[in-house]
Design a protein around this motif. Structure first.
Motif, PDB file in Angstrom:
ATOM      1  N   ALA A   1     -23.755 -30.112 -71.539  1.00 25.12           N
ATOM      2  CA  ALA A   1     -25.028 -30.788 -71.785  1.00 25.12           C
ATOM      3  C   ALA A   1     -25.985 -29.800 -72.437  1.00 25.12           C
ATOM      4  O   ALA A   1     -25.708 -28.605 -72.494  1.00 25.12           O
ATOM      5  CB  ALA A   1     -25.611 -31.288 -70.471  1.00 25.12           C
ATOM      6  N   LYS A   2     -27.089 -30.337 -72.925  1.00 24.84           N
ATOM      7  CA  LYS A   2     -28.089 -29.420 -73.482  1.00 24.84           C
ATOM      8  C   LYS A   2     -29.482 -29.773 -72.942  1.00 24.84           C
ATOM      9  O   LYS A   2     -29.725 -30.913 -72.517  1.00 24.84           O
ATOM     10  CB  LYS A   2     -28.070 -29.447 -74.999  1.00 24.84           C
ATOM     11  CG  LYS A   2     -28.520 -30.752 -75.580  1.00 24.84           C
ATOM     12  CD  LYS A   2     -28.561 -30.680 -77.100  1.00 24.84           C
ATOM     13  CE  LYS A   2     -29.066 -32.005 -77.635  1.00 24.84           C
ATOM     14  NZ  LYS A   2     -29.079 -32.097 -79.064  1.00 24.84           N
ATOM     15  N   VAL A   3     -30.347 -28.778 -72.992  1.00 24.70           N
ATOM     16  CA  VAL A   3     -31.716 -28.979 -72.511  1.00 24.70           C
ATOM     17  C   VAL A   3     -32.491 -29.753 -73.570  1.00 24.70           C
ATOM     18  O   VAL A   3     -32.570 -29.330 -74.725  1.00 24.70           O
ATOM     19  CB  VAL A   3     -32.405 -27.618 -72.251  1.00 24.70           C
ATOM     20  CG1 VAL A   3     -33.839 -27.836 -71.775  1.00 24.70           C
ATOM     21  CG2 VAL A   3     -31.608 -26.801 -71.249  1.00 24.70           C
ATOM     22  N   ARG A   4     -33.023 -30.893 -73.171  1.00 19.59           N
ATOM     23  CA  ARG A   4     -33.757 -31.735 -74.121  1.00 19.59           C
ATOM     24  C   ARG A   4     -35.214 -31.312 -74.196  1.00 19.59           C
ATOM     25  O   ARG A   4     -35.782 -31.200 -75.258  1.00 19.59           O
ATOM     26  CB  ARG A   4     -33.670 -33.181 -73.636  1.00 19.59           C
ATOM     27  CG  ARG A   4     -33.571 -34.229 -74.701  1.00 19.59           C
ATOM     28  CD  ARG A   4     -33.211 -35.525 -74.018  1.00 19.59           C
ATOM     29  NE  ARG A   4     -34.292 -36.480 -74.127  1.00 19.59           N
ATOM     30  CZ  ARG A   4     -34.343 -37.442 -75.024  1.00 19.59           C
ATOM     31  NH1 ARG A   4     -33.378 -37.562 -75.895  1.00 19.59           N
ATOM     32  NH2 ARG A   4     -35.338 -38.290 -75.047  1.00 19.59           N
ATOM     33  N   SER A   5     -35.798 -31.097 -73.048  1.00 20.09           N
ATOM     34  CA  SER A   5     -37.182 -30.634 -72.995  1.00 20.09           C
ATOM     35  C   SER A   5     -37.438 -30.080 -71.601  1.00 20.09           C
ATOM     36  O   SER A   5     -36.702 -30.401 -70.654  1.00 20.09           O
ATOM     37  CB  SER A   5     -38.155 -31.780 -73.301  1.00 20.09           C
ATOM     38  OG  SER A   5     -37.765 -32.938 -72.608  1.00 20.09           O
TER      39      SER A   5
ATOM     40  N   LEU B   1     -32.347 -33.185 -69.248  1.00 18.13           N
ATOM     41  CA  LEU B   1     -31.019 -32.726 -69.648  1.00 18.13           C
ATOM     42  C   LEU B   1     -30.282 -33.878 -70.337  1.00 18.13           C
ATOM     43  O   LEU B   1     -30.321 -35.008 -69.847  1.00 18.13           O
ATOM     44  CB  LEU B   1     -30.251 -32.329 -68.385  1.00 18.13           C
ATOM     45  CG  LEU B   1     -28.838 -31.813 -68.580  1.00 18.13           C
ATOM     46  CD1 LEU B   1     -28.875 -30.348 -69.016  1.00 18.13           C
ATOM     47  CD2 LEU B   1     -28.064 -31.922 -67.267  1.00 18.13           C
ATOM     48  N   GLU B   2     -29.623 -33.566 -71.442  1.00 17.77           N
ATOM     49  CA  GLU B   2     -28.875 -34.615 -72.141  1.00 17.77           C
ATOM     50  C   GLU B   2     -27.391 -34.240 -72.147  1.00 17.77           C
ATOM     51  O   GLU B   2     -27.003 -33.201 -72.695  1.00 17.77           O
ATOM     52  CB  GLU B   2     -29.382 -34.759 -73.577  1.00 17.77           C
ATOM     53  CG  GLU B   2     -28.680 -35.889 -74.310  1.00 17.77           C
ATOM     54  CD  GLU B   2     -29.296 -36.144 -75.688  1.00 17.77           C
ATOM     55  OE1 GLU B   2     -30.391 -35.620 -75.973  1.00 17.77           O
ATOM     56  OE2 GLU B   2     -28.663 -36.862 -76.477  1.00 17.77           O
TER      57      GLU B   2
ATOM     58  N   SER C   1     -26.248 -39.516 -72.279  1.00 23.76           N
ATOM     59  CA  SER C   1     -26.894 -39.858 -71.006  1.00 23.76           C
ATOM     60  C   SER C   1     -27.927 -38.783 -70.675  1.00 23.76           C
ATOM     61  O   SER C   1     -27.687 -37.594 -70.896  1.00 23.76           O
ATOM     62  CB  SER C   1     -25.863 -39.930 -69.874  1.00 23.76           C
ATOM     63  OG  SER C   1     -24.942 -40.963 -70.120  1.00 23.76           O
ATOM     64  N   ILE C   2     -29.056 -39.235 -70.129  1.00 23.34           N
ATOM     65  CA  ILE C   2     -30.153 -38.298 -69.877  1.00 23.34           C
ATOM     66  C   ILE C   2     -30.513 -38.307 -68.398  1.00 23.34           C
ATOM     67  O   ILE C   2     -30.625 -39.379 -67.776  1.00 23.34           O
ATOM     68  CB  ILE C   2     -31.388 -38.703 -70.729  1.00 23.34           C
ATOM     69  CG1 ILE C   2     -31.064 -38.492 -72.202  1.00 23.34           C
ATOM     70  CG2 ILE C   2     -32.617 -37.895 -70.329  1.00 23.34           C
ATOM     71  CD1 ILE C   2     -32.063 -39.123 -73.136  1.00 23.34           C
ATOM     72  N   VAL C   3     -30.691 -37.131 -67.841  1.00 22.55           N
ATOM     73  CA  VAL C   3     -31.225 -37.041 -66.475  1.00 22.55           C
ATOM     74  C   VAL C   3     -32.446 -36.140 -66.515  1.00 22.55           C
ATOM     75  O   VAL C   3     -32.530 -35.236 -67.348  1.00 22.55           O
ATOM     76  CB  VAL C   3     -30.207 -36.508 -65.440  1.00 22.55           C
ATOM     77  CG1 VAL C   3     -28.997 -37.389 -65.350  1.00 22.55           C
ATOM     78  CG2 VAL C   3     -29.807 -35.079 -65.743  1.00 22.55           C
ATOM     79  N   MET C   4     -33.378 -36.396 -65.603  1.00 26.45           N
ATOM     80  CA  MET C   4     -34.630 -35.665 -65.641  1.00 26.45           C
ATOM     81  C   MET C   4     -35.121 -35.393 -64.225  1.00 26.45           C
ATOM     82  O   MET C   4     -35.082 -36.289 -63.375  1.00 26.45           O
ATOM     83  CB  MET C   4     -35.631 -36.519 -66.423  1.00 26.45           C
ATOM     84  CG  MET C   4     -36.956 -35.899 -66.667  1.00 26.45           C
ATOM     85  SD  MET C   4     -38.096 -36.290 -65.387  1.00 26.45           S
ATOM     86  CE  MET C   4     -38.081 -38.044 -65.453  1.00 26.45           C
ATOM     87  N   ILE C   5     -35.514 -34.159 -63.978  1.00 28.98           N
ATOM     88  CA  ILE C   5     -36.164 -33.862 -62.696  1.00 28.98           C
ATOM     89  C   ILE C   5     -37.600 -33.445 -62.978  1.00 28.98           C
ATOM     90  O   ILE C   5     -37.909 -32.952 -64.063  1.00 28.98           O
ATOM     91  CB  ILE C   5     -35.456 -32.739 -61.892  1.00 28.98           C
ATOM     92  CG1 ILE C   5     -35.598 -31.369 -62.581  1.00 28.98           C
ATOM     93  CG2 ILE C   5     -34.001 -33.066 -61.651  1.00 28.98           C
ATOM     94  CD1 ILE C   5     -35.279 -30.188 -61.670  1.00 28.98           C
TER      95      ILE C   5
END
Lengths: 454, 170
Positions: A120-124, A164-165, A170-174
């Motif tokens: 995965a890669k860091v989206r923001s 995180l993408e 698919s995207i997850v976010m904390i």
């Protein structure tokens, strides 16, 4: 103090310093045994020294539950208890953030390990985050676009945010104080140890749903939008689109949760999907009942002083801030599993009561989420030091119309909310930058517009 | 090994206390971790013996005590820090659990009274878990100077905590 005592005490202090720093020589060991054997007072002295050493460890160090490894990760068995135990150990890391255990000695690596592929890669991202990746390598200098091979991401402060993408989109976010472990070996597996996260999941391969585990529940996701919040004894799933299968680990009971519904997996709550509750626009912290989640050192009411949260420090990594300065922060969770979401309306005001030893500019803010649970931004206002008196209680009421987006999120502003209204309040927080000013908060409130107009 | 949620919580919460209990009796961090692992296994095997609502701390300490004794017999003398006699003396301490909370609360007060430079040094050692060499590099001092400074700081914290404990007793 007698001369004899002075001699052994000085010697003992030096030996104990070497002992706790693991620099004790054979000669030192022999001398230490002699002193402790001959002097009962020296043994008391030893215990007091160790009390302080261990208290320092407990106060500052990062928890480690590796001594539970043998119990939680033995040979596989088809039991649901084992994952519970594993997760309990991990979730407790959140409880015992001040605990210390040093990493046990690791055996030498016999051969070079195979390179681990990123998943995965860091989206923001923004705020203070710690990522623990392959082979336990810890990084605090993540950047947008970094490829990650799986691991654990931890938000250290209320203003932390991480998206995180996965390579399938698919995207997850904390956001805030949350800890999430993620992996993808053909099947995505997430483990929420603390706090909450939201996700927008693209359709997953047949028979390989995304698995999301918490201490109390397992969620199977084929492709949907949802959010999860976990507490020590419960996990709440909110589904915005699609369906998610929720299993309560304590009795293996499962239900399908449809869109616009939520389910709470806990011992004292029926595992039945419920329609997402209507929102409210007023809220108050009830610190006299203790601190559930959030950030701060909770102190019960004593004497004339009400229960309150004291700011706790977080030191920024040298790679992000060369001076390694410290944020002193307090936060409380607002929208919880057992209550309707709290929405800020135009005209809503936020009232904060507290105290600080030394007047200092304070950042007051809110972390907001969309109805889907996605991160919508941190909005904040800075109150100058002149508004506060040393050692005296303060009572500030802040107009949310004056709150603005955290400047550190400017880069992603296009995808975030333009103002804080109509959004769910995840948490309210305040902090001082760089100086410990003895900040404490006894009450936080969100006041409805009609009240604020009185 | 069927464990109840309550037992798991008790066990997890007890980890730091048990490690402290073991560490001060063996005075070696790696050995303490090994003993703690063994203690955890024994506690899980004996989980059925534990009655919820009774004193988990006392029960688990007793198990840890026997694990320490057993571990000591498995090691050669030269790997042990304490002789049997000293170990016996040190083991003979009451109210250890109660003391922990009290010391921690006094320590927080004493830390606050320290200068920020001194607090930073303590944090580097304990929060950063840095070696003396790493700390020395960070603060731009010689290793020996850092070692002495940390020694003095610990001593000063110990005196502060001890004074506050004595004041309270008085």
């Amino acid at each position: 103090m007698s001369e004899k005592k002075q001699i052994w005490q000085d010697g003992l202090d030096t030996l104990l310093a070497r002992l706790v720093d693991e620099e004790l020589s054979t000669t030192d060991t022999k001398r230490l045994n002699e002193i402790l054997s001959d002097n009962p007072a020296a043994r008391d002295h030893y215990h007091v020294y160790m009390d302080v050493h261990e208290a320092l460890q407990e106060q500052f160090s990062i928890p480690d539950f590796t001594a539970l490894d043998k119990v939680v990760t033995p040979e596989p068995e088809p039991s649901y208890r084992r994952p519970i135990l594993a997760m309990a150990a991990l979730v407790m890391i959140g409880f015992f953030i001040n605990f210390l255990v040093r990493e046990p000695a690791q055996p030498p690596v016999a051969e070079k390990r195979a390179e681990v592929e990123p998943i995965a890669k860091v989206r923001s991202l923004s705020g203070s985050l710690i990522y623990t990746g392959d082979r336990g390598i810890v990084r605090k200098d993540l950047k947008e676009g970094d490829s990650l091979e799986g691991g654990t991401i931890e938000g250290m402060t209320p203003d932390a945010w991480f998206e995180l993408e996965f390579f399938d989109g698919s995207i997850v976010m904390i956001s805030g104080n949350s800890m999430l472990t993620f992996s993808d070996d053909g099947q995505k597996k997430l483990r929420l140890k603390e706090g909450g996260f939201s996700a927008n999941v693209n359709p997953q391969p047949k028979d390989k749903p995304m698995l999301v585990s918490t201490r109390t529940a397992l969620f199977e996701v084929m492709g949907t939008r949802f959010s999860v919040d976990t507490e020590p004894t419960a996990a709440t799933l909110r589904v915005s689109e699609g369906r998610v299968r929720a299993t309560r680990l304590s009795d293996n009971l499962s239900v399908e949760v449809p869109a616009k519904h939520r389910v709470v997996a806990s011992q004292d709550h029926e595992l039945t999907p419920e329609r997402l509750p209507d929102s409210i626009s007023i809220w108050e912290s009830r610190l006299e009942r203790g601190a559930k989640g959030g950030n701060g050192d909770w102190v019960p009411a004593q004497g004339g002083e009400p229960a309150h949260l004291r700011a706790i420090p977080y030191t920024i990594d040298a790679k992000i801030d060369a001076q390694q300065r410290t944020i002193y922060t307090i936060s409380t969770i607002v929208s919880r599993k057992d209550s309707p979401p709290v929405i800020l309306k135009s005209g809503s005001r936020i009232r904060v009561q507290g105290k600080m030893d030394t007047p200092h500019a304070i950042w007051f803010g809110v972390t907001l989420r969309s109805a889907d649970g996605d991160f919508a931004g941190h909005f904040q206002i800075i109150v100058p030091a002149e508004r506060f008196q040393p050692g005296e209680t303060f009572d500030v009421t802040l107009n949310t119309e004056e709150y603005h987006l955290d400047p550190s999120l400017k880069k992603w502003a296009a995808g975030l909310a333009k103002n804080p209204f109509g959004l769910k309040v995840g948490s309210v927080w305040c902090h001082s930058l760089w100086d410990s000013v003895g900040l404490q908060v006894s009450k936080m409130e969100i006041l409805a517009p009609e009240e604020s107009n009185e | 090994m069927e464990l109840s949620d309550e037992f798991i919580l008790e066990l997890t919460q007890a980890q730091q206390r048990l490690l402290s209990y073991i560490y001060r009796r063996v005075a070696n961090r790696d050995q303490a971790m090994e003993i703690l692992q063994q203690t955890n296994l024994v506690l899980c095997h004996k989980a059925d013996d534990f009655k919820l609502g009774t004193n988990f701390a006392a029960w688990s300490s007793t198990v840890a005590h026997y694990q320490i004794l057993s571990y000591r017999t498995s090691l050669s003398r030269d790997r042990l820090v304490f002789t049997d006699e000293v170990m016996m003396f040190i083991d003979d301490r009451e109210n250890e659990s109660e003391m922990r909370e009290e010391v921690l609360s006094h320590l927080r007060f004493c830390l606050k009274a320290m200068s920020s430079d001194n607090q930073i040094l303590i944090k580097l050692r304990y929060a950063g878990e840095l070696s003396m060499e790493q700390i020395a590099t960070k603060v731009g001092k010689k290793v020996g100077a850092v070692r002495v400074k940390l020694h003095r700081l610990r001593r000063s914290l110990r005196d502060c905590v001890q004074n506050r404990l004595q004041e309270k007793q008085a």
